[in-house]
Design a protein around this motif. Sequence first.
Motif, PDB file in Angstrom:
ATOM      1  N   TRP A   1       0.841  -1.220  -0.071  1.00 37.08           N
ATOM      2  CA  TRP A   1       0.049  -0.014  -0.066  1.00 37.08           C
ATOM      3  C   TRP A   1       0.895   1.125   0.132  1.00 37.08           C
ATOM      4  N   GLY A   2       2.034   0.994  -0.792  1.00 42.60           N
ATOM      5  CA  GLY A   2       2.724   2.506  -0.936  1.00 42.60           C
ATOM      6  C   GLY A   2       4.129   2.062  -1.524  1.00 42.60           C
ATOM      7  N   HIS A   3       4.521   2.999  -2.657  1.00 41.46           N
ATOM      8  CA  HIS A   3       5.742   2.408  -3.440  1.00 41.46           C
ATOM      9  C   HIS A   3       6.771   2.877  -2.421  1.00 41.46           C
ATOM     10  N   ARG A   4       6.972   3.668  -1.343  1.00 38.69           N
ATOM     11  CA  ARG A   4       7.994   3.847  -0.537  1.00 38.69           C
ATOM     12  C   ARG A   4       8.035   2.703   0.350  1.00 38.69           C
ATOM     13  N   ARG A   5       6.917   1.982   0.678  1.00 36.99           N
ATOM     14  CA  ARG A   5       6.770   0.741   1.650  1.00 36.99           C
ATOM     15  C   ARG A   5       7.308  -0.498   0.789  1.00 36.99           C
ATOM     16  N   SER A   6       7.250  -0.257  -0.397  1.00 39.53           N
ATOM     17  CA  SER A   6       7.591  -1.467  -1.149  1.00 39.53           C
ATOM     18  C   SER A   6       9.175  -1.364  -1.435  1.00 39.53           C
ATOM     19  N   ILE A   7       9.802  -0.434  -1.406  1.00 38.40           N
ATOM     20  CA  ILE A   7      11.192  -0.116  -1.603  1.00 38.40           C
ATOM     21  C   ILE A   7      11.897  -0.695  -0.078  1.00 38.40           C
ATOM     22  N   ILE A   8      11.228  -0.136   0.966  1.00 42.08           N
ATOM     23  CA  ILE A   8      11.667  -0.409   2.257  1.00 42.08           C
ATOM     24  C   ILE A   8      11.672  -2.002   2.641  1.00 42.08           C
ATOM     25  N   ALA A   9      10.328  -2.695   2.031  1.00 41.33           N
ATOM     26  CA  ALA A   9      10.206  -4.032   1.997  1.00 41.33           C
ATOM     27  C   ALA A   9      11.509  -4.882   1.214  1.00 41.33           C
ATOM     28  N   VAL A  10      11.942  -4.400   0.354  1.00 35.41           N
ATOM     29  CA  VAL A  10      13.062  -5.276  -0.435  1.00 35.41           C
ATOM     30  C   VAL A  10      14.439  -4.818   0.495  1.00 35.41           C
ATOM     31  N   ALA A  11      14.478  -3.538   0.935  1.00 35.08           N
ATOM     32  CA  ALA A  11      15.504  -3.010   1.551  1.00 35.08           C
ATOM     33  C   ALA A  11      15.758  -3.720   2.973  1.00 35.08           C
ATOM     34  N   GLU A  12      14.872  -4.338   3.354  1.00 35.82           N
ATOM     35  CA  GLU A  12      14.822  -4.922   4.822  1.00 35.82           C
ATOM     36  C   GLU A  12      14.506  -6.454   4.583  1.00 35.82           C
ATOM     37  N   GLY A  13      14.558  -7.099   3.386  1.00 42.78           N
ATOM     38  CA  GLY A  13      14.486  -8.469   3.224  1.00 42.78           C
ATOM     39  C   GLY A  13      13.072  -8.949   3.412  1.00 42.78           C
ATOM     40  N   LEU A  14      12.077  -8.166   3.479  1.00 39.00           N
ATOM     41  CA  LEU A  14      10.711  -8.894   3.427  1.00 39.00           C
ATOM     42  C   LEU A  14      10.328  -9.199   2.425  1.00 39.00           C
ATOM     43  N   ALA A  15      10.587  -8.824   1.162  1.00 33.20           N
ATOM     44  CA  ALA A  15      10.574  -8.944  -0.153  1.00 33.20           C
ATOM     45  C   ALA A  15      11.796  -9.120  -0.877  1.00 33.20           C
ATOM     46  N   GLU A  16      11.979 -10.029  -1.741  1.00 32.41           N
ATOM     47  CA  GLU A  16      12.999 -10.194  -2.534  1.00 32.41           C
ATOM     48  C   GLU A  16      12.934  -9.233  -4.070  1.00 32.41           C
ATOM     49  N   GLY A  17      11.860  -8.930  -4.309  1.00 36.89           N
ATOM     50  CA  GLY A  17      11.644  -8.068  -5.210  1.00 36.89           C
ATOM     51  C   GLY A  17      10.365  -7.137  -5.213  1.00 36.89           C
ATOM     52  N   ALA A  18      10.134  -6.195  -5.814  1.00 37.56           N
ATOM     53  CA  ALA A  18       8.888  -5.331  -5.801  1.00 37.56           C
ATOM     54  C   ALA A  18       8.978  -4.480  -7.149  1.00 37.56           C
ATOM     55  N   ALA A  19       7.708  -4.071  -7.537  1.00 42.86           N
ATOM     56  CA  ALA A  19       7.436  -3.070  -8.695  1.00 42.86           C
ATOM     57  C   ALA A  19       6.913  -1.940  -7.879  1.00 42.86           C
TER      58      ALA A  19
END
Length: 265
Positions: free
Chosen positions: A152-170
């Motif tokens: 629910w947010g592009h910044r949050r997606s970037i954080i998710a990848v940076a913190e290892g919660l996701a291995e990729g994001a759009a």
Amino acid sequence: MARPLLGAPPIRFGITGVMLNDRLGFLNDWAAWLGARLGRPVVFVQRARYREILDLLLRTQLDLAWICGYPYVQHQDVLKLIAVPSFQGQPLYRAYVIAAAEDSVQSFEELAGRRFAWSDPDSNSGYLYPRSYLASLGYAPDRFFRRTFFTWGHRRSIIAVAEGLAEGAAVDGYVWETLARRDPALTGQTRIILRSPLFGFPPIVAAPNLPETDQTRLREILIGQAGDATGRALLAELNLDGFVTAEPALFADIAVMARQLGLGR
């Protein structure tokens, strides 16, 4: 500058994760600048999810909103196109697919079987385009990844990848590039592995019932913002050149992708 109209109702301006809306002071300054020129108050209404802002707009509980091109093409028969931001010299932007900086993955296809973050189901860059890309290669988007979730947010997606919660994001390329200027330590933990073609930048649109006189005046104010010293400073905070007029055809590629995936009208 317009003279204030005593008792005039405010213009309700909806915003989502399309813009970096984490700076309350900036929003107050922009609202004051817009209101002084319009002659009536401007109030920003923030929601995390695109659908919430869109529903408020369609129910005419908002007058104006900065939305993504994807919901715009789905409702362009009733929403009025006011202006489009100009970013890096043109009213266009790209979607980025990102991975962790230290990950060896080199392409979107190599994220198969991994954890992936979508930004919002009504986002072009954070949902529609990457699904269209996978479908064009013959992949079923819903079965391509091991696990997906919405941030629910592009910044949050970037954080998710940076913190290892996701291995990729759009994510929205404008948001990534703007964060790269403001918080390079964050974006430095990610790496762009796919850049989309250029798409029409998320537009500012008006509700179906906003009078044409208000539409015209708002368009004039936004387009003239780059010609005002304070306006330019506010645009610099947004990492934008200004606002320009545009035609619905600017978003035709987004409409085509939606129809191809069975998501368009």
